[in-house]
Scaffold this active site. Structure first.
Site, mmCIF file in Angstrom:
data_model
loop_
_atom_site.group_PDB
_atom_site.id
_atom_site.type_symbol
_atom_site.label_atom_id
_atom_site.label_comp_id
_atom_site.label_asym_id
_atom_site.label_seq_id
_atom_site.Cartn_x
_atom_site.Cartn_y
_atom_site.Cartn_z
ATOM 1 N N ASP A 21 0.836 -1.205 0.000
ATOM 2 C CA ASP A 21 0.000 0.000 0.000
ATOM 3 C C ASP A 21 0.873 1.257 0.000
ATOM 4 O O ASP A 21 2.010 1.234 0.466
ATOM 5 C CB ASP A 21 -0.905 -0.030 1.246
ATOM 6 C CG ASP A 21 -2.041 0.967 1.134
ATOM 7 O OD1 ASP A 21 -2.287 1.487 0.019
ATOM 8 O OD2 ASP A 21 -2.692 1.241 2.158
ATOM 9 N N HIS A 38 3.355 3.626 -8.777
ATOM 10 C CA HIS A 38 3.219 2.215 -9.161
ATOM 11 C C HIS A 38 4.493 1.712 -9.854
ATOM 12 O O HIS A 38 4.948 0.601 -9.610
ATOM 13 C CB HIS A 38 2.003 2.024 -10.075
ATOM 14 C CG HIS A 38 0.687 2.349 -9.410
ATOM 15 N ND1 HIS A 38 0.385 1.931 -8.141
ATOM 16 C CD2 HIS A 38 -0.392 3.055 -9.835
ATOM 17 C CE1 HIS A 38 -0.836 2.367 -7.805
ATOM 18 N NE2 HIS A 38 -1.319 3.055 -8.820
ATOM 19 N N LEU A 132 11.382 -20.108 -4.746
ATOM 20 C CA LEU A 132 10.293 -19.307 -4.182
ATOM 21 C C LEU A 132 9.007 -19.431 -5.009
ATOM 22 O O LEU A 132 9.037 -19.323 -6.238
ATOM 23 C CB LEU A 132 10.724 -17.828 -4.157
ATOM 24 C CG LEU A 132 9.653 -16.824 -3.744
ATOM 25 C CD1 LEU A 132 9.333 -16.934 -2.261
ATOM 26 C CD2 LEU A 132 10.095 -15.391 -4.092
HETATM 27 C C1 FPP Z 1 -1.555 0.298 -3.530
HETATM 28 O O1 FPP Z 1 -1.140 1.655 -3.513
HETATM 29 C C2 FPP Z 1 -0.990 -0.400 -4.669
HETATM 30 C C3 FPP Z 1 -1.702 -0.947 -5.704
HETATM 31 C C4 FPP Z 1 -3.167 -0.881 -5.801
HETATM 32 C C5 FPP Z 1 -1.049 -1.598 -6.834
HETATM 33 C C6 FPP Z 1 0.170 -2.410 -6.495
HETATM 34 C C7 FPP Z 1 0.893 -2.655 -7.751
HETATM 35 C C8 FPP Z 1 2.230 -2.626 -7.900
HETATM 36 C C9 FPP Z 1 3.197 -2.450 -6.800
HETATM 37 C C10 FPP Z 1 2.819 -2.756 -9.239
HETATM 38 C C11 FPP Z 1 2.501 -4.005 -10.017
HETATM 39 C C12 FPP Z 1 2.796 -5.253 -9.321
HETATM 40 C C13 FPP Z 1 3.378 -6.347 -9.855
HETATM 41 C C14 FPP Z 1 3.359 -7.616 -9.073
HETATM 42 C C15 FPP Z 1 4.041 -6.337 -11.154
HETATM 43 P P1 FPP Z 1 -2.250 2.774 -3.643
HETATM 44 O O2 FPP Z 1 -2.328 3.173 -5.074
HETATM 45 O O3 FPP Z 1 -3.525 2.294 -3.050
HETATM 46 O O4 FPP Z 1 -1.608 3.908 -2.772
HETATM 47 P P2 FPP Z 1 -2.393 5.016 -1.930
HETATM 48 O O5 FPP Z 1 -3.169 4.285 -0.869
HETATM 49 O O6 FPP Z 1 -1.286 5.835 -1.367
HETATM 50 O O7 FPP Z 1 -3.261 5.760 -2.899
#
Ligand code: FPP
Length: 253
Positions: A21, A38, A132
């Site tokens: 997150d 991201h 893994l």
């Molecule tokens: C949460 O941060 C994150 C996500 C919804 C996406 C997670 C995706 C990645 C790390 C990249 C792709 C992953 C792989 C496995 C290739 P948020 O956007 O909710 O952050 P915020 O709460 O600060 O808005």
């Protein structure tokens, strides 16, 4: 002393689950747009996957896209799907070299066709790897998974393949997307939120929960080592008393 040296190799969790997150908030702090968060989040994924491989962790489950994330603005959803496809394409050879086996949990059919294709090919390629197990939770939510399991159980019961009296927690577990994985012992959530957010609700029954204020794009292997060290310092009682646990530990030494 380096925190890595402090870890007890005999008390490593077999399965770590992470809620990644804070990408958006991290990006905002840098004066950038959410997508930048991201992209940088992928660097953390790479570092944590490598670190888990080196530590000999057997399973790492990452919450990459929840059922609820479909409600984000279309541009962000499209960008996340594209990032997923590009990342798999870019990283597949390295993952292969590191003996990683990839799995997906979630509503696979709801993903765009190109994602399904890329993920299927990567999973097939890595099917015989023995290092893994990297489990990506995509279009995943626990309630979806549990309802899906209930539907499959009813179908099997109606087909005469499942009897009501045979259903116990092991049988139920076999109907979940995570049927072939052990439950996580450690669940990490980054970015300072104290919620489970519809993640592995059944499987986290006895997991140790670790919350850190660090945003996901800033979460790297040193942060992972800290989380594992914290986990190793906890007493896991599984409903027993502290004295019972101490006695069992002594008896088994
Ligand atoms: C949460 O941060 C994150 C996500 C919804 C996406 C997670 C995706 C990645 C790390 C990249 C792709 C992953 C792989 C496995 C290739 P948020 O956007 O909710 O952050 P915020 O709460 O600060 O808005």
């Amino acid at each position: 002393m380096d925190i890595l040296q402090s870890l007890d190799k005999n008390k490593m969790p077999k399965h770590i689950a992470i809620i990644m997150d804070g990408n958006g908030r991290w990006a905002k702090e840098q004066g950038q747009d959410r997508l930048y968060g991201h992209y940088e989040g992928v660097r953390s994924v790479r570092d944590i996957v490598d670190a888990c491989g080196e530590l000999g962790i057997s399973y790492l489950t990452l919450y990459a896209f929840s059922t609820e994330n479909w409600n984000r603005p279309k541009e962000e959803v499209d960008a996340l799907m594209e990032l997923l496809v590009n990342t798999i394409r870019k990283e597949a050879d390295e993952l292969m070299k590191n003996n990683v086996r990839m799995h997906v949990i979630g509503d696979f059919k709801s993903l765009p066709a190109i994602c399904q294709k890329e993920l299927s090919e990567a999973m097939d390629m890595m099917a015989n790897n023995t290092g893994l197990n990297l489990v990506l939770a995509l279009s995943y939510s626990s309630r979806w998974e549990i309802v899906d399991a209930a539907k499959k159980m009813v179908a099997d019961a109606l087909a005469g393949k499942l009897k009501q009296e045979d259903i116990d927690d092991k049988v139920f577990h076999n109907y979940l997307n995570t049927a072939s994985f052990p439950d996580p012992e450690l669940m990490i959530r980054t970015s300072g939120e104290y919620r489970i957010s519809n993640y592995l609700l059944y499987q986290l029954a006895y997991a140790e929960l670790y919350f850190t204020p660090v945003h996901w794009p800033a979460f790297r292997r040193q942060n992972l080592y800290e989380a594992i060290l914290n986990y190793q310092q906890r007493e896991r009682r599984f409903g027993k008393t502290s004295e019972q646990i101490q006695t069992n530990t002594t008896q088994h030494v």
